[in-house]
Design an enzyme around this catalytic site. Structure first.
Site, short mmCIF file in Angstrom:
data_model
loop_
_atom_site.label_atom_id
_atom_site.label_comp_id
_atom_site.label_asym_id
_atom_site.label_seq_id
_atom_site.Cartn_x
_atom_site.Cartn_y
_atom_site.Cartn_z
N LYS A 1 20.01 28.65 -34.91
CA LYS A 1 20.52 27.63 -35.82
C LYS A 1 20.60 26.25 -35.19
O LYS A 1 21.17 25.33 -35.76
CB LYS A 1 21.90 28.05 -36.32
CG LYS A 1 21.88 29.42 -37.00
CD LYS A 1 23.27 29.89 -37.26
CE LYS A 1 23.30 31.38 -37.50
NZ LYS A 1 24.64 31.91 -37.47
N GLY B 1 21.83 21.06 -35.41
CA GLY B 1 22.39 22.39 -35.62
C GLY B 1 22.89 22.48 -37.04
O GLY B 1 23.34 21.49 -37.60
N THR C 1 28.68 30.39 -39.54
CA THR C 1 28.30 30.32 -38.17
C THR C 1 29.23 29.38 -37.47
O THR C 1 30.14 28.85 -38.09
CB THR C 1 26.85 29.81 -38.15
OG1 THR C 1 26.28 30.08 -36.91
CG2 THR C 1 26.77 28.35 -38.45
N SER D 1 32.18 28.40 -39.88
CA SER D 1 33.39 29.22 -40.04
C SER D 1 34.25 29.26 -38.79
O SER D 1 35.47 29.36 -38.88
CB SER D 1 33.01 30.64 -40.47
OG SER D 1 32.16 31.22 -39.51
#
Length: 186
Positions: free
Chosen positions: A44, A58, A12, A137
């Site tokens: 998230k 987060g 994410t 990512s």
């Protein structure tokens, strides 16, 4: 060589931006398994409220692992009210030392509106430079974009949103379905 326990889970993008007396944490909603999008609307970024003091967190990585870490962080904050830095260090120590926690695959960005930290399973509690933190990512794309945007007159939320859009345009494991939470300095 790929880790056999985690078959191609890709993450994410989460970004935290501190500016003008507030911190904004934004995260995308994509969950991928290999080359397949499993879900596009995951949330998230969460608000925690241990002991009445709000913290925004987060996470990137395995969802179950991240929820385990968020629960542990809440317990640390209940025991250490108003001490996000100390609670974060205690969580990082446990994460690194505990045999069970050591295997968790996630990272966190946390803030109470004043402090902004990245917490990792390597025992790190990092206070980012330039008031911007990014993980996942697409984290490096979002970080680079936010560093450029922070020079503008944009507020924290606009910087975070635009940086996330840039990351989503570049990283195939990041989408534009954002969850954004804002918290003012206390």
């Amino acid at each position: 060589m790929a880790d056999e326990k985690f078959p191609g889970w890709h993450g994410t993008t989460i970004i935290g931006v501190r500016r003008g007396g507030e911190v904004v944490i934004a995260g995308d909603g994509q969950v991928s398994l290999g080359q397949t999008v499993i879900k596009g609307t995951a949330r998230k970024v969460r608000r925690l409220n241990p002991g009445g003091r709000e913290v925004v967190a987060g996470f990137a990585g395995s969802t179950a692992d991240a929820f385990t870490l968020l629960e542990r962080l809440e317990k640390k904050l209940e025991a250490l009210p108003g001490q996000l830095a100390r609670a974060s260090v205690e969580l990082a120590k446990d994460w690194r030392m505990d045999k069970y926690l050591r295997n968790l695959e996630a990272m966190l960005i946390v803030t109470d509106g004043t402090d902004l930290f990245i917490i990792t399973g390597a025992g790190d509690v990092l206070e980012p430079e330039h008031d911007i933190a990014a993980i996942g990512s697409g984290g490096n794309y979002a970080l680079a974009a936010a560093r450029g945007l922070i020079q503008s007159d944009l507020g924290a939320e606009d910087v975070a949103r635009r940086a996330m859009q840039i990351a989503a345009d570049i990283c195939v494991y990041t989408n534009g379905n954002l969850t954004v939470e804002r918290i003012a300095a206390s």
